[in-house]
Design an enzyme around this catalytic site. Sequence first.
Site, mmCIF file in Angstrom:
data_model
loop_
_atom_site.group_PDB
_atom_site.id
_atom_site.type_symbol
_atom_site.label_atom_id
_atom_site.label_comp_id
_atom_site.label_asym_id
_atom_site.label_seq_id
_atom_site.Cartn_x
_atom_site.Cartn_y
_atom_site.Cartn_z
ATOM 1 C CG HIS A 1 -0.229 0.014 2.535
ATOM 2 N ND1 HIS A 1 0.218 -1.192 3.160
ATOM 3 C CD2 HIS A 1 -0.156 0.958 3.348
ATOM 4 C CE1 HIS A 1 0.848 -0.917 4.118
ATOM 5 N NE2 HIS A 1 0.627 0.394 4.580
ATOM 6 C CG HIS B 1 1.082 5.485 4.455
ATOM 7 N ND1 HIS B 1 0.198 5.497 5.325
ATOM 8 C CD2 HIS B 1 1.636 4.323 4.254
ATOM 9 C CE1 HIS B 1 0.057 4.146 5.872
ATOM 10 N NE2 HIS B 1 1.187 3.592 5.503
#
Length: 141
Positions: free
Chosen positions: A104, A106
């Site tokens: 992922h 941010h």
Amino acid sequence: MSHPTDESCIFCKIVAGQLPCFKLFEDEATIAFMDINPVNPGHALAVAKGHWPTIDVIPADVLAAVAQTAQRVAKAAMRALEPSGVNLLQSNGAGAGQSVPHLHVHILPRHPGDKVRFNWTYTPGDKAEIQAICERLKAAL
């Protein structure tokens, strides 16, 4: 499209709809949602739908899709929240601060004085050591 999953992974559960999220965007390969432990207002995540823990194992096309989603969310944050800047942060492994082992990115809206800090300081490096490491990396490409 079928994606690899890990039944114990919180992000896989969000992708499957088993856990709720504040969803921003979704396409075939990615999902973006708000971080529920935000560093700053507007802190969001761009997440691969498939379970690949780190950058070294995710397929390049899926990584590209995550980058496109991160860019889309960053542009929205810049328009809607008008921060003074935006950081994109992607960590791999516990040693890099990765708390959820599912790739992922941010998206962190930034503001003057927000006290967000990353874990390094700017210190000039030894040029010979930099050259030697450069050669080791080139040999591994």
